[in-house]
Design a protein around this motif. Structure first.
Motif, PDB file in Angstrom:
ATOM      1  N   LYS A  51       0.557  -0.898   0.090  1.00 28.92           N
ATOM      2  CA  LYS A  51       0.039  -0.410   0.254  1.00 28.92           C
ATOM      3  C   LYS A  51       0.897   1.215  -0.013  1.00 28.92           C
ATOM      4  O   LYS A  51       0.669   2.729  -0.523  1.00 28.92           O
ATOM      5  N   ARG A  54       2.555   1.334  -3.750  1.00 33.71           N
ATOM      6  CA  ARG A  54       1.363   2.569  -5.121  1.00 33.71           C
ATOM      7  C   ARG A  54       1.026   4.093  -4.685  1.00 33.71           C
ATOM      8  O   ARG A  54       0.968   4.650  -4.743  1.00 33.71           O
ATOM      9  N   SER A  63       1.893   5.712 -12.417  1.00 31.91           N
ATOM     10  CA  SER A  63       0.758   4.662 -12.073  1.00 31.91           C
ATOM     11  C   SER A  63       0.631   3.055 -12.341  1.00 31.91           C
ATOM     12  O   SER A  63      -0.038   2.288 -11.257  1.00 31.91           O
ATOM     13  N   ASP A  64       1.114   2.866 -13.603  1.00 33.04           N
ATOM     14  CA  ASP A  64       1.258   2.347 -14.121  1.00 33.04           C
ATOM     15  C   ASP A  64       2.377   1.359 -13.355  1.00 33.04           C
ATOM     16  O   ASP A  64       4.024   0.563 -13.066  1.00 33.04           O
ATOM     17  N   SER A  67      -0.190  -5.100  -9.373  1.00 30.45           N
ATOM     18  CA  SER A  67      -1.292  -4.847  -8.766  1.00 30.45           C
ATOM     19  C   SER A  67       0.048  -5.567  -7.263  1.00 30.45           C
ATOM     20  O   SER A  67       0.775  -6.428  -7.495  1.00 30.45           O
ATOM     21  N   MET A  68      -0.982  -5.807  -6.407  1.00 31.66           N
ATOM     22  CA  MET A  68      -0.656  -5.970  -5.272  1.00 31.66           C
ATOM     23  C   MET A  68      -0.461  -8.013  -5.251  1.00 31.66           C
ATOM     24  O   MET A  68       0.988  -9.187  -5.052  1.00 31.66           O
ATOM     25  N   GLU A  70      -0.408  -9.372  -8.892  1.00 28.92           N
ATOM     26  CA  GLU A  70       1.473  -9.220  -9.726  1.00 28.92           C
ATOM     27  C   GLU A  70       2.766  -9.514  -8.861  1.00 28.92           C
ATOM     28  O   GLU A  70       3.431 -10.283  -9.078  1.00 28.92           O
ATOM     29  N   TRP A  71       2.844  -8.251  -8.596  1.00 28.52           N
ATOM     30  CA  TRP A  71       3.257  -8.249  -7.198  1.00 28.52           C
ATOM     31  C   TRP A  71       3.967 -10.295  -6.649  1.00 28.52           C
ATOM     32  O   TRP A  71       4.899 -10.165  -6.561  1.00 28.52           O
TER      33      TRP A  71
END
Ligand SMILES: Cc1ncc(COP(=O)(O)O)c(C=O)c1O
Length: 306
Positions: A51, A54, A63-64, A67-68, A70-71
């Motif tokens: 979080k 991000r 921004s690109d 996602s969590m 994907e991480w």
């Protein structure tokens, strides 16, 4: 541990992981980072770190990013390639960095924005000595010369690099950063002092990085019934504290017993510091034991409360 690097979709041995000269991270410090600790394949407070990562990206208009979820799969693959032990006794650090990417040098943010340069690698956790834990460390007050968006974990770290250097030259372990007479935090950790049984620390906001370990310290104090005041403490008051300590991902809690060569309180590690440090360790251990490995549904798991 073999050092493998995730770099923009590829997994490379450290020596082969290269970034172009016109990467904006290299030329403008135009990027952010985060540091996590893992026991085996289990990161401490993964969601909180993701979080913050991000939010740091959003704070500098990137921004690109993955996602969590994907991480999680990127890091599981990286853990596999790095030969990371799954034993919870085996700790390491994960460094993640995101820069705005590569573009011809120009201060203006390119539009459309380039693909961010995203890299991650595991490294050995730093070692702190039993003496540091038992007797505490010294800090040296240094001017907080950072920008006014310290809540963003930006890679532009020169002000704290120089502050920490000055502190070391003064014989201290860390720099206690002071802005307008107020203790904000340290070069790479949050700072707490104890007075009359209560813990004091600078409130969240643009003047400090909201440390993930700071959050665990607040949880620990709550569990112990120790009052916490998130309020600015002048350096003059900090000097009169009964106890003081630092918190960070790599250290958890580190007692501070000397400020500018003068003992804090009795000069020994105090009872509140000891209790909070033990409770922080207990919380982390509980969360790790109830946790889930990277790649085993860590993000999806309801077990991961944090
Ligand atoms: C300026 C600063 N404050 C606080 C911290 C501690 O944050 P965390 O507990 O998330 O490691 C760090 C960590 O690098 C830091 O750089």
């Amino acid at each position: 541990m073999e050092q493998w690097v995730y770099l923009n979709g590829r997994y490379l041995p450290m020596a082969e992981a290269m970034v172009p000269v016109e990467d904006r991270g290299y030329q403008f410090a135009d990027g952010i980072y985060d540091v996590l600790k893992l026991a085996g394949w289990r990161p401490v407070r993964f969601r909180d770190h993701m979080k913050r990562l991000r939010e740091s990206c959003e704070g500098i208009l990137i921004s690109d990013i993955p996602s969590m979820a994907e991480w999680e799969s990127i890091l599981a693959e990286l853990a596999e390639r790095s030969g990371l032990s799954r034993s919870l006794e085996s700790q390491c650090i994960l460094y993640i960095q995101v820069t705005r990417g590569v573009a011809p040098r120009n201060h203006l943010i390119p539009e459309p924005q380039p693909q961010p340069t995203i890299c991650a690698y595991f490294k050995a956790a730093p070692h702190y000595t039993p003496e540091q834990r038992a007797y505490g460390v010294a800090v040296s007050a240094q001017p907080d010369e950072r920008w006014l968006r310290c809540h963003i974990k930006a890679i532009g770290l020169l002000p704290v690099v120089l502050a920490k250097h000055a502190a070391r030259k003064a014989g201290a372990f860390e720099a206690l950063l002071v802005r307008d007479g107020i203790v904000t935090e340290a070069a790479s950790c949050n700072v707490f002092c104890v007075k009359d049984g209560a813990v004091f620390t600078h409130p969240e906001g643009p003047l400090i990085l909201s440390g993930i370990t700071r959050g665990i310290v607040l949880d620990a104090a709550r569990r112990l019934g120790i009052p916490v005041h998130e309020q600015p403490v002048p350096l003059s008051e900090f000097r009169k504290a009964d106890e003081a300590f630092l918190s960070s991902t790599t250290m958890n809690v580190m007692p501070v017993t000397v400020l500018d060569g003068v003992p804090i309180g009795t000069g020994n590690v105090g009872p509140i510091t000891r209790a909070v440090a033990a409770e922080v360790e207990a919380i982390i251990r509980e969360e790790l034991e109830a946790g889930v490995d990277l790649g085993a549904g860590l993000v999806a798991s309801s077990q991961v409360g944090k």
